[in-house]
Design a protein around this motif. Structure first.
Motif, PDB file in Angstrom:
ATOM      1  N   PHE A  89      44.135  28.888  36.478  1.00  0.00           N
ATOM      2  CA  PHE A  89      44.466  30.076  36.895  1.00  0.00           C
ATOM      3  C   PHE A  89      44.467  30.207  38.394  1.00  0.00           C
ATOM      4  O   PHE A  89      43.528  29.894  38.914  1.00  0.00           O
ATOM      5  CB  PHE A  89      43.511  31.047  36.269  1.00  0.00           C
ATOM      6  N   GLY A 107      46.855  34.983  37.539  1.00  0.00           N
ATOM      7  CA  GLY A 107      47.797  34.564  36.906  1.00  0.00           C
ATOM      8  C   GLY A 107      47.725  34.495  35.524  1.00  0.00           C
ATOM      9  O   GLY A 107      46.438  34.633  35.071  1.00  0.00           O
TER      10      GLY A 107
ATOM     11  N   TYR B  35      35.138  41.562  33.304  1.00  0.00           N
ATOM     12  CA  TYR B  35      36.661  41.268  33.026  1.00  0.00           C
ATOM     13  C   TYR B  35      36.755  41.137  31.506  1.00  0.00           C
ATOM     14  O   TYR B  35      35.850  40.906  31.039  1.00  0.00           O
ATOM     15  CB  TYR B  35      36.902  39.965  33.782  1.00  0.00           C
ATOM     16  N   GLN B  37      39.430  38.706  29.108  1.00  0.00           N
ATOM     17  CA  GLN B  37      40.424  37.675  28.505  1.00  0.00           C
ATOM     18  C   GLN B  37      40.955  37.791  27.227  1.00  0.00           C
ATOM     19  O   GLN B  37      40.056  37.373  26.410  1.00  0.00           O
ATOM     20  CB  GLN B  37      39.829  36.303  29.246  1.00  0.00           C
ATOM     21  N   MET B  41      45.779  34.252  28.071  1.00  0.00           N
ATOM     22  CA  MET B  41      46.012  35.081  29.475  1.00  0.00           C
ATOM     23  C   MET B  41      45.030  35.029  30.427  1.00  0.00           C
ATOM     24  O   MET B  41      43.981  34.329  30.042  1.00  0.00           O
ATOM     25  CB  MET B  41      46.052  36.656  28.943  1.00  0.00           C
ATOM     26  N   GLY B  42      45.242  35.447  31.491  1.00  0.00           N
ATOM     27  CA  GLY B  42      44.156  35.217  32.801  1.00  0.00           C
ATOM     28  C   GLY B  42      43.146  36.403  32.445  1.00  0.00           C
ATOM     29  O   GLY B  42      43.320  37.475  31.741  1.00  0.00           O
ATOM     30  N   LEU B  43      42.203  36.445  33.210  1.00  0.00           N
ATOM     31  CA  LEU B  43      41.351  37.597  33.174  1.00  0.00           C
ATOM     32  C   LEU B  43      41.794  38.985  33.916  1.00  0.00           C
ATOM     33  O   LEU B  43      42.599  38.751  34.689  1.00  0.00           O
ATOM     34  CB  LEU B  43      40.016  37.241  33.909  1.00  0.00           C
ATOM     35  N   LEU B  45      40.558  42.696  35.259  1.00  0.00           N
ATOM     36  CA  LEU B  45      39.535  43.475  35.619  1.00  0.00           C
ATOM     37  C   LEU B  45      39.349  44.844  34.996  1.00  0.00           C
ATOM     38  O   LEU B  45      40.106  45.774  35.038  1.00  0.00           O
ATOM     39  CB  LEU B  45      39.366  43.470  37.191  1.00  0.00           C
ATOM     40  N   PHE B  90      33.810  38.846  30.483  1.00  0.00           N
ATOM     41  CA  PHE B  90      33.160  37.970  31.412  1.00  0.00           C
ATOM     42  C   PHE B  90      32.497  39.027  32.431  1.00  0.00           C
ATOM     43  O   PHE B  90      33.182  39.734  32.964  1.00  0.00           O
ATOM     44  CB  PHE B  90      33.974  37.002  32.070  1.00  0.00           C
TER      45      PHE B  90
END
Lengths: 116, 114
Positions: A89, A107, B35, B37, B41-43, B45, B90
């Motif tokens: 990432f 991303g 966060y 997830q 996908m990305g984390l 906020l 997270f």
């Protein structure tokens, strides 16, 4: 807000080849760009990062380049090994002026597979 | 030094139930974050706390509340859980400026809402 686009979504290479992952960002206020490696079921692990006052940074087989004018940055892994297989990432953060660098925009991730 | 500790590690909730995810850090960090997830996908906020006594919304705050109980602890509450909140959560913390730039993540909390 910030938007980070990451490509490719999957990348398959042979052991020993190089791998390149690219990201673009939208907010010119972003000035901190970390890269994370995440293995299945694990937390993200920082592998390298770069601040906007630097154009390139290298750590052994890993390097990151930043083009602030074009708003893109890239991760380069040379001499790939099977243990490099993971999800990678990129992220961006506006670091400074009291804003913490932990406010990251990530991303979408790249699944890297290194074949022996 | 345990770092960032999250509890519980796994939880299954029914739609409409409430729960609180706990996070604690023992590194004397000022800033803490939550966060989420989603698969593939990305984390993203949810909320963050720049210092004790302050909290601010992140990118995806709807459906969540947070409490910065003291410098060590930052909790995330789901008041009425929805299936869309099924995710891995997270917690993270960062040291004060001038003390490095590593973001310390907890091990994650896997939440399933059915």
């Amino acid at each position: 807000g910030e938007n980070v686009e990451q490509h490719p979504s999957t990348l398959s290479v042979q052991e020993g080849d190089s791998a390149v992952i690219k990201c673009t960002y939208s907010d010119s206020a972003s000035n901190y760009f970390p890269w994370y490696k995440q293995e299945l079921g694990k937390r993200p692990q920082l592998i390298i990062d770069i601040r906007s006052n630097v154009g390139e940074k290298k750590d052994q087989r890993i390097a990151v380049t930043l083009n602030k004018t074009a708003k893109h940055f890239s991760l380069h892994i040379t001499e790939t090994q099977p243990e490099d297989s993971a999800v990678y990432f990129c992220a961006a953060s506006p670091w400074g002026g009291g804003t913490s660098y932990g406010k990251l925009t990530f991303g979408q991730g790249t699944i890297l597979t290194v074949h022996p | 030094n345990a770092g960032v500790t999250q509890t519980p590690k796994f939880q299954v909730l029914k739609t409409g139930q409430s729960m609180t995810l706990q996070c604690a850090q023992d590194m004397n960090h000022n800033s803490m974050y939550w966060y989420r997830q989603d698969p593939g996908m990305g984390l993203r906020l949810i909320y963050y706390s720049a210092s004790e006594g302050t909290t601010d919304k992140g990118e995806v705050p709807n459906g969540y509340n947070v409490s910065r109980l003291n410098k060590r602890e930052f909790s995330l509450r789901l008041e009425s859980a929805a299936p869309s909140q099924t995710s891995v959560y997270f917690c993270a913390s960062t040291p004060p400026r001038g003390h490095g730039n590593t973001i310390y993540f907890g091990e994650g909390s896997w939440l399933t809402v059915v």
